[in-house]
Design a protein around this motif. Sequence first.
Motif, PDB file in Angstrom:
ATOM      1  N   UNK A  97       0.835  -1.203   0.000  1.00  0.00           N
ATOM      2  CA  UNK A  97       0.000   0.000   0.000  1.00  0.00           C
ATOM      3  C   UNK A  97       0.867   1.250   0.000  1.00  0.00           C
ATOM      4  N   UNK A  98       0.258   2.375  -0.389  1.00  0.00           N
ATOM      5  CA  UNK A  98       0.963   3.656  -0.325  1.00  0.00           C
ATOM      6  C   UNK A  98       1.209   4.020   1.135  1.00  0.00           C
ATOM      7  N   UNK A  99       2.321   4.679   1.385  1.00  0.00           N
ATOM      8  CA  UNK A  99       2.627   5.131   2.737  1.00  0.00           C
ATOM      9  C   UNK A  99       3.260   4.076   3.617  1.00  0.00           C
ATOM     10  N   UNK A 100       3.559   2.935   3.064  1.00  0.00           N
ATOM     11  CA  UNK A 100       4.173   1.852   3.837  1.00  0.00           C
ATOM     12  C   UNK A 100       5.666   2.114   3.988  1.00  0.00           C
ATOM     13  N   UNK A 101       6.189   1.829   5.155  1.00  0.00           N
ATOM     14  CA  UNK A 101       7.628   1.875   5.413  1.00  0.00           C
ATOM     15  C   UNK A 101       8.105   0.464   5.691  1.00  0.00           C
ATOM     16  N   UNK A 102       9.318   0.170   5.268  1.00  0.00           N
ATOM     17  CA  UNK A 102       9.929  -1.138   5.512  1.00  0.00           C
ATOM     18  C   UNK A 102      10.948  -0.971   6.619  1.00  0.00           C
ATOM     19  N   UNK A 103      10.761  -1.715   7.701  1.00  0.00           N
ATOM     20  CA  UNK A 103      11.662  -1.666   8.841  1.00  0.00           C
ATOM     21  C   UNK A 103      12.527  -2.920   8.851  1.00  0.00           C
ATOM     22  N   UNK A 119       0.346   4.073  10.990  1.00  0.00           N
ATOM     23  CA  UNK A 119      -0.161   3.805  12.344  1.00  0.00           C
ATOM     24  C   UNK A 119       0.453   2.536  12.929  1.00  0.00           C
ATOM     25  N   UNK A 120       0.602   1.520  12.108  1.00  0.00           N
ATOM     26  CA  UNK A 120       1.198   0.268  12.583  1.00  0.00           C
ATOM     27  C   UNK A 120       2.667   0.454  12.927  1.00  0.00           C
ATOM     28  N   UNK A 121       3.362   1.273  12.141  1.00  0.00           N
ATOM     29  CA  UNK A 121       4.771   1.556  12.430  1.00  0.00           C
ATOM     30  C   UNK A 121       4.903   2.295  13.754  1.00  0.00           C
TER      31      UNK A 121
END
Length: 158
Positions: A97-103, A119-121
């Motif tokens: 999805x848009x706005x996702x960050x990979x940690x 929000x999940x991040x």
Amino acid sequence: MEFITWAVVVVAVLAVILLAAWRFFTLRSKGTSVILRELPQNGVHGWRHGLFRYNGNKLEYFKLRSLLPMSNLTLDRLSVTLLDRRDPVSDEAVFMSKGVKVLHIQSNDDHIEIALNTHSEMAFTAWLEAAPDARAEHTLNARDFNRFRPGKDTRKNR
């Protein structure tokens, strides 16, 4: 003999359906959507959709397409370290999805990448930062504990 074979097949199929329904309905309402992969991987291979469920100092990961009644991966908060944060590469952005960050995190010797929305991040980093610092933890001995008991005067007589 043919009847017994069909009965066993029907019971097995019903068991799988019930297990899948139980896992789907119980986890879906209580989890945070995530895409996870264990490293090392090449390119965009290894990503698996699933759910995180926070359970005190444990973070349980349930694969979306798994029938196990328990978590597929469990992370202990005291052993998790956040190493890096990045945007998805163009090939990954196709299925994220848009706005996702990979940690990029490390848990003991395992390296894992997790893709989370904003929000999940935030929830994940708050959970991670709430861990007590292992260096600051210590146990009070009985003498120290009694010194700070309510109602006890800790001042020395003058």
